[in-house]
Design a protein around this motif. Sequence first.
Motif, mmCIF file in Angstrom:
data_model
loop_
_atom_site.group_PDB
_atom_site.id
_atom_site.type_symbol
_atom_site.label_atom_id
_atom_site.label_comp_id
_atom_site.label_asym_id
_atom_site.label_seq_id
_atom_site.Cartn_x
_atom_site.Cartn_y
_atom_site.Cartn_z
ATOM 1 N N VAL A 178 -28.522 24.364 30.470
ATOM 2 C CA VAL A 178 -27.865 25.523 31.541
ATOM 3 C C VAL A 178 -26.398 25.257 31.448
ATOM 4 O O VAL A 178 -25.589 26.563 31.397
ATOM 5 C CB VAL A 178 -28.696 25.482 32.858
ATOM 6 C CG1 VAL A 178 -28.013 26.720 33.799
ATOM 7 C CG2 VAL A 178 -30.153 25.920 32.649
ATOM 8 N N SER A 179 -26.015 24.415 31.659
ATOM 9 C CA SER A 179 -24.575 24.244 31.829
ATOM 10 C C SER A 179 -23.715 24.495 30.482
ATOM 11 O O SER A 179 -22.869 25.214 30.304
ATOM 12 C CB SER A 179 -24.147 22.702 31.991
ATOM 13 O OG SER A 179 -24.864 22.338 33.240
ATOM 14 N N GLU A 180 -24.480 24.094 29.155
ATOM 15 C CA GLU A 180 -23.948 24.729 28.029
ATOM 16 C C GLU A 180 -24.049 26.023 27.778
ATOM 17 O O GLU A 180 -22.917 26.585 27.075
ATOM 18 C CB GLU A 180 -24.369 23.714 26.862
ATOM 19 C CG GLU A 180 -24.517 22.268 26.833
ATOM 20 C CD GLU A 180 -22.745 21.956 26.606
ATOM 21 O OE1 GLU A 180 -22.200 22.653 25.459
ATOM 22 O OE2 GLU A 180 -22.204 21.313 27.243
ATOM 23 N N VAL A 208 -28.405 26.526 22.351
ATOM 24 C CA VAL A 208 -27.765 27.240 23.681
ATOM 25 C C VAL A 208 -26.297 27.683 23.621
ATOM 26 O O VAL A 208 -26.105 28.653 24.056
ATOM 27 C CB VAL A 208 -28.283 26.382 24.985
ATOM 28 C CG1 VAL A 208 -29.651 26.113 25.040
ATOM 29 C CG2 VAL A 208 -27.446 25.184 25.049
ATOM 30 N N GLN A 209 -25.461 26.861 22.865
ATOM 31 C CA GLN A 209 -24.248 27.218 22.613
ATOM 32 C C GLN A 209 -24.027 28.687 21.849
ATOM 33 O O GLN A 209 -23.374 29.638 22.354
ATOM 34 C CB GLN A 209 -23.502 26.222 22.039
ATOM 35 C CG GLN A 209 -23.295 25.103 22.696
ATOM 36 C CD GLN A 209 -22.812 23.782 22.121
ATOM 37 O OE1 GLN A 209 -22.784 23.756 20.722
ATOM 38 N NE2 GLN A 209 -22.844 22.767 22.714
ATOM 39 N N LEU A 210 -24.714 28.713 20.820
ATOM 40 C CA LEU A 210 -24.763 30.013 19.867
ATOM 41 C C LEU A 210 -25.464 30.903 20.761
ATOM 42 O O LEU A 210 -24.768 32.258 20.722
ATOM 43 C CB LEU A 210 -25.563 29.603 18.701
ATOM 44 C CG LEU A 210 -24.998 28.582 17.521
ATOM 45 C CD1 LEU A 210 -25.942 28.587 16.366
ATOM 46 C CD2 LEU A 210 -23.582 29.271 17.243
ATOM 47 N N ILE A 211 -26.226 30.934 21.327
ATOM 48 C CA ILE A 211 -27.195 31.666 22.386
ATOM 49 C C ILE A 211 -26.058 32.380 23.536
ATOM 50 O O ILE A 211 -25.974 33.506 23.421
ATOM 51 C CB ILE A 211 -28.374 31.342 22.878
ATOM 52 C CG1 ILE A 211 -29.385 31.194 21.923
ATOM 53 C CG2 ILE A 211 -28.972 32.665 23.815
ATOM 54 C CD1 ILE A 211 -30.682 30.749 22.256
ATOM 55 N N GLY A 212 -25.216 31.500 24.201
ATOM 56 C CA GLY A 212 -24.410 31.591 25.060
ATOM 57 C C GLY A 212 -23.300 32.490 24.440
ATOM 58 O O GLY A 212 -22.954 33.498 25.264
ATOM 59 N N ASN A 244 -14.365 26.597 16.961
ATOM 60 C CA ASN A 244 -15.871 26.728 17.569
ATOM 61 C C ASN A 244 -16.656 28.004 16.959
ATOM 62 O O ASN A 244 -16.321 29.165 16.942
ATOM 63 C CB ASN A 244 -15.440 27.045 19.236
ATOM 64 C CG ASN A 244 -16.721 27.278 19.905
ATOM 65 O OD1 ASN A 244 -17.919 27.102 19.251
ATOM 66 N ND2 ASN A 244 -16.428 27.128 21.342
ATOM 67 N N PRO A 245 -17.676 27.586 16.225
ATOM 68 C CA PRO A 245 -18.569 28.401 15.598
ATOM 69 C C PRO A 245 -19.238 29.593 16.510
ATOM 70 O O PRO A 245 -19.388 30.544 16.262
ATOM 71 C CB PRO A 245 -19.759 27.566 14.958
ATOM 72 C CG PRO A 245 -19.035 26.383 14.566
ATOM 73 C CD PRO A 245 -18.074 26.110 15.912
ATOM 74 N N ALA A 246 -19.667 29.024 17.675
ATOM 75 C CA ALA A 246 -19.985 29.888 18.717
ATOM 76 C C ALA A 246 -19.017 30.973 19.078
ATOM 77 O O ALA A 246 -19.236 32.192 19.534
ATOM 78 C CB ALA A 246 -20.727 29.101 20.047
ATOM 79 N N ARG A 247 -17.762 30.489 19.252
ATOM 80 C CA ARG A 247 -16.516 31.281 19.576
ATOM 81 C C ARG A 247 -16.647 32.559 18.573
ATOM 82 O O ARG A 247 -16.132 33.590 19.052
ATOM 83 C CB ARG A 247 -15.332 30.606 20.050
ATOM 84 C CG ARG A 247 -14.177 31.351 20.292
ATOM 85 C CD ARG A 247 -13.300 31.939 18.970
ATOM 86 N NE ARG A 247 -12.198 32.709 19.563
ATOM 87 C CZ ARG A 247 -12.317 34.233 19.787
ATOM 88 N NH1 ARG A 247 -13.437 34.758 19.503
ATOM 89 N NH2 ARG A 247 -11.111 34.663 19.936
ATOM 90 N N SER A 248 -16.786 32.015 17.455
ATOM 91 C CA SER A 248 -16.597 33.084 16.096
ATOM 92 C C SER A 248 -17.950 34.138 16.076
ATOM 93 O O SER A 248 -17.819 35.076 15.746
ATOM 94 C CB SER A 248 -16.416 32.519 14.983
ATOM 95 O OG SER A 248 -14.982 31.729 14.866
ATOM 96 N N LEU A 249 -18.977 33.376 16.346
ATOM 97 C CA LEU A 249 -20.230 34.249 16.141
ATOM 98 C C LEU A 249 -20.277 35.239 16.926
ATOM 99 O O LEU A 249 -20.545 36.554 16.546
ATOM 100 C CB LEU A 249 -21.396 33.206 16.232
ATOM 101 C CG LEU A 249 -22.937 33.930 15.970
ATOM 102 C CD1 LEU A 249 -23.120 34.508 14.607
ATOM 103 C CD2 LEU A 249 -24.079 33.013 16.334
ATOM 104 N N GLY A 250 -20.399 35.336 18.211
ATOM 105 C CA GLY A 250 -20.440 36.047 19.113
ATOM 106 C C GLY A 250 -19.853 37.319 19.028
ATOM 107 O O GLY A 250 -20.226 38.425 18.678
ATOM 108 N N PRO A 251 -18.578 37.198 19.119
ATOM 109 C CA PRO A 251 -17.727 38.527 18.795
ATOM 110 C C PRO A 251 -17.613 39.100 17.631
ATOM 111 O O PRO A 251 -17.757 40.334 17.418
ATOM 112 C CB PRO A 251 -16.177 37.836 19.203
ATOM 113 C CG PRO A 251 -16.401 36.649 19.812
ATOM 114 C CD PRO A 251 -17.505 36.149 19.587
ATOM 115 N N ALA A 252 -18.030 38.335 16.385
ATOM 116 C CA ALA A 252 -18.281 38.835 15.062
ATOM 117 C C ALA A 252 -19.290 39.918 15.013
ATOM 118 O O ALA A 252 -19.292 41.122 14.258
ATOM 119 C CB ALA A 252 -18.442 37.852 14.149
ATOM 120 N N LEU A 253 -20.618 39.715 15.959
ATOM 121 C CA LEU A 253 -21.472 40.452 15.669
ATOM 122 C C LEU A 253 -21.376 41.860 16.255
ATOM 123 O O LEU A 253 -22.019 42.639 16.242
ATOM 124 C CB LEU A 253 -23.018 39.669 16.610
ATOM 125 C CG LEU A 253 -23.128 38.458 15.844
ATOM 126 C CD1 LEU A 253 -24.478 37.969 16.714
ATOM 127 C CD2 LEU A 253 -23.600 38.623 14.389
#
Length: 215
Positions: A7-9, A81-85, A170-179
């Motif tokens: 949950v923290s992540e 959870v990082q990618l989902i977050g 950070n892959p999660a930082r790139s993935l979310g906005p890219a979508l």
Amino acid sequence: MQSKALVSEFIGTFTLIFVGAGAAQISGSLVAAALAFGLVVTAFVFAYGSYSGTHINPAVTIGLLAGGQIKLGDAIGYILVQLIGGIVGAATLFYVLGDSAGAMGATVPAAGVGIGQAFVLELFLTFLLVNAIYHAAVSGKAGDFAPIAIGVMLTACILVGGPVTGASLNPARSLGPALFSDAPTAVSSLWIYFVACPLGGVLAALVHKFFASDE
């Protein structure tokens, strides 16, 4: 695996994308974006570090896995959870911004920047971030000041790399906005950040192991 860690992540990565990418899109200022990302990381290391270590970045998790600081099963859970977050954070930002969402602060190589140049820069900047995490937090050398050291390093990396690649680290930082971005190359450029950033984390683990061998 402790549910509190996951949950923290999730919360940390959600906030990192919502606030950081939001600052990048709304202000259009490199300094504002760098400070937003750096301050979020600093705050969450202080707030949630005792639960999960506040990786909020798959590259950090992979770097710590390479150094034996986290178990494989836990690392997989963290990364998911990082990618989902990151995706949920970007989706929320997209909804809030509405017609002004635009590029969503997505990370893409600037015009004239080659794939190799972008790859090397993201690898090296991520190495610097994970290196700071290892030597300030994992080793305990920075004590209570470790969150500040990590946040300052992230801010500095974004200031230098932002105009070139968006300074993801950070892959999660790139993935979310890219979508949710209207930037033409946001999705096609994702592989750079998904490969280069974790490699930078692994390199930091190897360097830390070299220094730790004499301690």
